[in-house]
Design a protein around this motif. Structure first.
Motif, PDB file in Angstrom:
ATOM      1  N   GLY A  87       0.842  -1.191   0.000  1.00  0.00           N
ATOM      2  CA  GLY A  87       0.000   0.000   0.000  1.00  0.00           C
ATOM      3  C   GLY A  87       0.878   1.241   0.000  1.00  0.00           C
ATOM      4  N   PHE A  88       0.333   2.356  -0.460  1.00  0.00           N
ATOM      5  CA  PHE A  88       1.054   3.629  -0.466  1.00  0.00           C
ATOM      6  C   PHE A  88       0.214   4.677   0.267  1.00  0.00           C
ATOM      7  CE2 PHE A  88       2.322   1.397  -4.325  1.00  0.00           C
ATOM      8  CZ  PHE A  88       3.702   1.518  -4.315  1.00  0.00           C
ATOM      9  N   VAL A  89       0.880   5.498   1.062  1.00  0.00           N
ATOM     10  CA  VAL A  89       0.240   6.647   1.685  1.00  0.00           C
ATOM     11  C   VAL A  89       1.150   7.847   1.462  1.00  0.00           C
ATOM     12  CG1 VAL A  89      -0.631   7.686   3.818  1.00  0.00           C
ATOM     13  CG2 VAL A  89      -0.872   5.214   3.455  1.00  0.00           C
ATOM     14  N   ASP A  90       0.617   8.933   0.935  1.00  0.00           N
ATOM     15  CA  ASP A  90       1.414  10.144   0.777  1.00  0.00           C
ATOM     16  C   ASP A  90       1.572  10.818   2.141  1.00  0.00           C
ATOM     17  OD1 ASP A  90       1.649   9.647  -1.897  1.00  0.00           O
ATOM     18  OD2 ASP A  90       0.366  11.288  -2.565  1.00  0.00           O
ATOM     19  N   SER A  91       2.726  11.419   2.358  1.00  0.00           N
ATOM     20  CA  SER A  91       3.109  11.832   3.708  1.00  0.00           C
ATOM     21  C   SER A  91       2.417  13.089   4.216  1.00  0.00           C
ATOM     22  CB  SER A  91       4.631  12.028   3.776  1.00  0.00           C
ATOM     23  OG  SER A  91       5.073  12.892   2.745  1.00  0.00           O
ATOM     24  N   ASP A  92       1.628  13.759   3.380  1.00  0.00           N
ATOM     25  CA  ASP A  92       0.810  14.871   3.877  1.00  0.00           C
ATOM     26  C   ASP A  92      -0.664  14.474   4.001  1.00  0.00           C
ATOM     27  OD1 ASP A  92       0.580  14.654   1.151  1.00  0.00           O
ATOM     28  OD2 ASP A  92       0.634  16.808   0.747  1.00  0.00           O
ATOM     29  N   TRP A 157      -2.146   5.766  -4.133  1.00  0.00           N
ATOM     30  CA  TRP A 157      -2.728   5.677  -2.785  1.00  0.00           C
ATOM     31  C   TRP A 157      -4.202   5.254  -2.856  1.00  0.00           C
ATOM     32  CZ3 TRP A 157      -6.562   9.313  -3.048  1.00  0.00           C
ATOM     33  CH2 TRP A 157      -6.350  10.445  -3.834  1.00  0.00           C
ATOM     34  N   ASN A 158      -4.819   5.031  -1.747  1.00  0.00           N
ATOM     35  CA  ASN A 158      -6.192   4.538  -1.527  1.00  0.00           C
ATOM     36  C   ASN A 158      -6.435   3.141  -2.103  1.00  0.00           C
ATOM     37  OD1 ASN A 158      -6.691   5.444  -4.346  1.00  0.00           O
ATOM     38  ND2 ASN A 158      -8.874   5.549  -3.848  1.00  0.00           N
ATOM     39  N   LYS A 159      -5.366   2.377  -2.278  1.00  0.00           N
ATOM     40  CA  LYS A 159      -5.463   1.019  -2.838  1.00  0.00           C
ATOM     41  C   LYS A 159      -4.575   0.058  -2.044  1.00  0.00           C
ATOM     42  CE  LYS A 159      -6.144   2.847  -7.533  1.00  0.00           C
ATOM     43  NZ  LYS A 159      -6.096   4.275  -7.135  1.00  0.00           N
ATOM     44  N   LEU A 160      -4.898  -1.226  -2.174  1.00  0.00           N
ATOM     45  CA  LEU A 160      -4.035  -2.292  -1.671  1.00  0.00           C
ATOM     46  C   LEU A 160      -3.807  -3.254  -2.821  1.00  0.00           C
ATOM     47  CD1 LEU A 160      -2.620  -3.418   0.894  1.00  0.00           C
ATOM     48  CD2 LEU A 160      -4.650  -4.848   1.240  1.00  0.00           C
ATOM     49  N   TYR A 161      -2.558  -3.686  -2.978  1.00  0.00           N
ATOM     50  CA  TYR A 161      -2.165  -4.519  -4.111  1.00  0.00           C
ATOM     51  C   TYR A 161      -1.502  -5.799  -3.622  1.00  0.00           C
ATOM     52  CZ  TYR A 161      -1.827   0.319  -5.945  1.00  0.00           C
ATOM     53  OH  TYR A 161      -2.040   1.647  -6.245  1.00  0.00           O
ATOM     54  N   LYS A 162      -1.734  -6.892  -4.314  1.00  0.00           N
ATOM     55  CA  LYS A 162      -0.880  -8.051  -4.102  1.00  0.00           C
ATOM     56  C   LYS A 162       0.529  -7.678  -4.541  1.00  0.00           C
ATOM     57  CE  LYS A 162      -4.009 -12.009  -4.171  1.00  0.00           C
ATOM     58  NZ  LYS A 162      -4.296 -13.327  -4.774  1.00  0.00           N
ATOM     59  N   ALA A 163       1.503  -7.990  -3.715  1.00  0.00           N
ATOM     60  CA  ALA A 163       2.879  -7.546  -3.959  1.00  0.00           C
ATOM     61  C   ALA A 163       3.423  -8.052  -5.287  1.00  0.00           C
ATOM     62  CB  ALA A 163       3.779  -7.998  -2.813  1.00  0.00           C
ATOM     63  N   GLU A 164       2.966  -9.221  -5.718  1.00  0.00           N
ATOM     64  CA  GLU A 164       3.494  -9.807  -6.952  1.00  0.00           C
ATOM     65  C   GLU A 164       3.226  -8.934  -8.175  1.00  0.00           C
ATOM     66  OE1 GLU A 164      -0.152 -12.908  -7.793  1.00  0.00           O
ATOM     67  OE2 GLU A 164       1.029 -13.080  -5.970  1.00  0.00           O
ATOM     68  N   LEU A 165       2.226  -8.069  -8.110  1.00  0.00           N
ATOM     69  CA  LEU A 165       1.927  -7.189  -9.241  1.00  0.00           C
ATOM     70  C   LEU A 165       3.060  -6.208  -9.526  1.00  0.00           C
ATOM     71  CD1 LEU A 165      -1.810  -6.255  -8.487  1.00  0.00           C
ATOM     72  CD2 LEU A 165      -0.968  -8.060  -9.987  1.00  0.00           C
ATOM     73  N   TRP A 166       3.866  -5.909  -8.496  1.00  0.00           N
ATOM     74  CA  TRP A 166       4.937  -4.919  -8.628  1.00  0.00           C
ATOM     75  C   TRP A 166       6.280  -5.544  -8.974  1.00  0.00           C
ATOM     76  CZ3 TRP A 166       3.902   0.146  -8.770  1.00  0.00           C
ATOM     77  CH2 TRP A 166       2.669   0.568  -8.276  1.00  0.00           C
ATOM     78  N   LYS A 167       6.309  -6.836  -9.242  1.00  0.00           N
ATOM     79  CA  LYS A 167       7.590  -7.525  -9.444  1.00  0.00           C
ATOM     80  C   LYS A 167       8.420  -6.894 -10.553  1.00  0.00           C
ATOM     81  CE  LYS A 167       9.576 -12.129 -10.041  1.00  0.00           C
ATOM     82  NZ  LYS A 167       9.289 -13.583 -10.185  1.00  0.00           N
ATOM     83  N   PHE A 168       7.783  -6.519 -11.660  1.00  0.00           N
ATOM     84  CA  PHE A 168       8.523  -5.972 -12.798  1.00  0.00           C
ATOM     85  C   PHE A 168       8.113  -4.540 -13.143  1.00  0.00           C
ATOM     86  CE2 PHE A 168       8.298 -10.635 -13.592  1.00  0.00           C
ATOM     87  CZ  PHE A 168       9.647 -10.911 -13.437  1.00  0.00           C
ATOM     88  N   ILE A 169       7.376  -3.901 -12.254  1.00  0.00           N
ATOM     89  CA  ILE A 169       6.866  -2.553 -12.548  1.00  0.00           C
ATOM     90  C   ILE A 169       7.380  -1.566 -11.514  1.00  0.00           C
ATOM     91  CG2 ILE A 169       4.786  -1.118 -12.736  1.00  0.00           C
ATOM     92  CD1 ILE A 169       3.309  -3.576 -13.762  1.00  0.00           C
TER      93      ILE A 169
END
Length: 234
Positions: A87-92, A157-169
């Motif tokens: 997941g991503f959260v922007d720091s502000d 942000w505002n999403k949750l992803y299976k980590a495997e989706l980011w393997k090559f991106i």
């Protein structure tokens, strides 16, 4: 045991907002978190604040790096993330205490690879809720169609992803509005994307942020990003 969620927070020049952001992540009802704070060469007290949180909570990991921009900071977090979900959260910004529990239930309950929740635009003088009427599950093609016509937000942000989706991106370095050039690639990897109706993410609209800079160069970055995305996707 709860699955591990890696939450990546790029940090730069947000000393006034950082505590609220981190506190909201630490307060999550889903406790098994790896919180990766990426200090992107911030010139204020942010590096010190990050280190203070790491000393107080073992779930917090800190990367200090030379300034390289938002994409570079997120990519640095992705390189060391060990969670089953990302997941991503922007720091502000900040999040509701049950956001990641809610998003994880969306993935598991709908057998999806990505879950997406509503959000709240917050400015000093107004609040705007961005929510759905009901939960919706999209196939890859359906989700891309909604994304390309801007009916689903091009935000990491505002999403949750299976980590495997980011393997090559990874996010493109040196580009503003990098999410436009990244989200469709992630959506292409997912067979099912679920959009959940409840807003759980607070998006802070503030003066000086890239998204609300309507200068010519930023408008040009949006235009060229959309054109580049269209060419790559077709």
């Amino acid at each position: 045991m709860e699955p591990l969620i890696s939450v990546i927070v790029p940090v730069y020049g947000v000393e006034a907002y950082l505590n609220q952001c981190i506190d909201s992540i630490l307060a999550q009802t889903h406790k098994n978190l790896e919180i990766i704070l990426v200090d992107d060469g911030s010139p204020d007290r942010c590096p010190t604040i990050c280190d203070e949180y790491a000393r107080k909570d073992s779930r917090v990991r800190v990367i200090h790096k030379k300034n390289g921009g938002l994409s570079d900071a997120r990519n640095a977090g992705l390189e060391i993330a060990t969670g089953e979900y990302i997941g991503f959260v922007d720091s502000d910004d900040w999040i509701m205490s049950d956001m990641f529990e809610y998003l994880l239930k969306g993935i598991l309950g709908y057998e999806a690879e990505i879950s997406y929740c509503g959000f709240v635009n917050v400015r000093k003088d107004w609040i705007d809720y961005q929510a759905m009427q009901m939960d919706v599950v999209y196939t890859t093609e359906m989700a891309l169609n909604e994304l390309f016509f801007d009916r689903l937000g091009n935000y990491a942000w505002n999403k949750l992803y299976k980590a495997e989706l980011w393997k090559f991106i990874r996010f493109p370095i040196g580009r503003n509005f990098e999410d436009i050039l990244t989200m469709y690639k992630i959506f292409e990897q997912a067979a099912r994307i679920t959009v959940l109706k409840e807003p759980k993410y607070y998006y802070h609209i503030r003066q000086g942020s890239i998204l609300h800079d309507d200068s010519f160069i930023n408008c040009w970055c949006i235009f060229t990003g959309i054109i580049e995305r269209f060419r790559e996707a077709t």
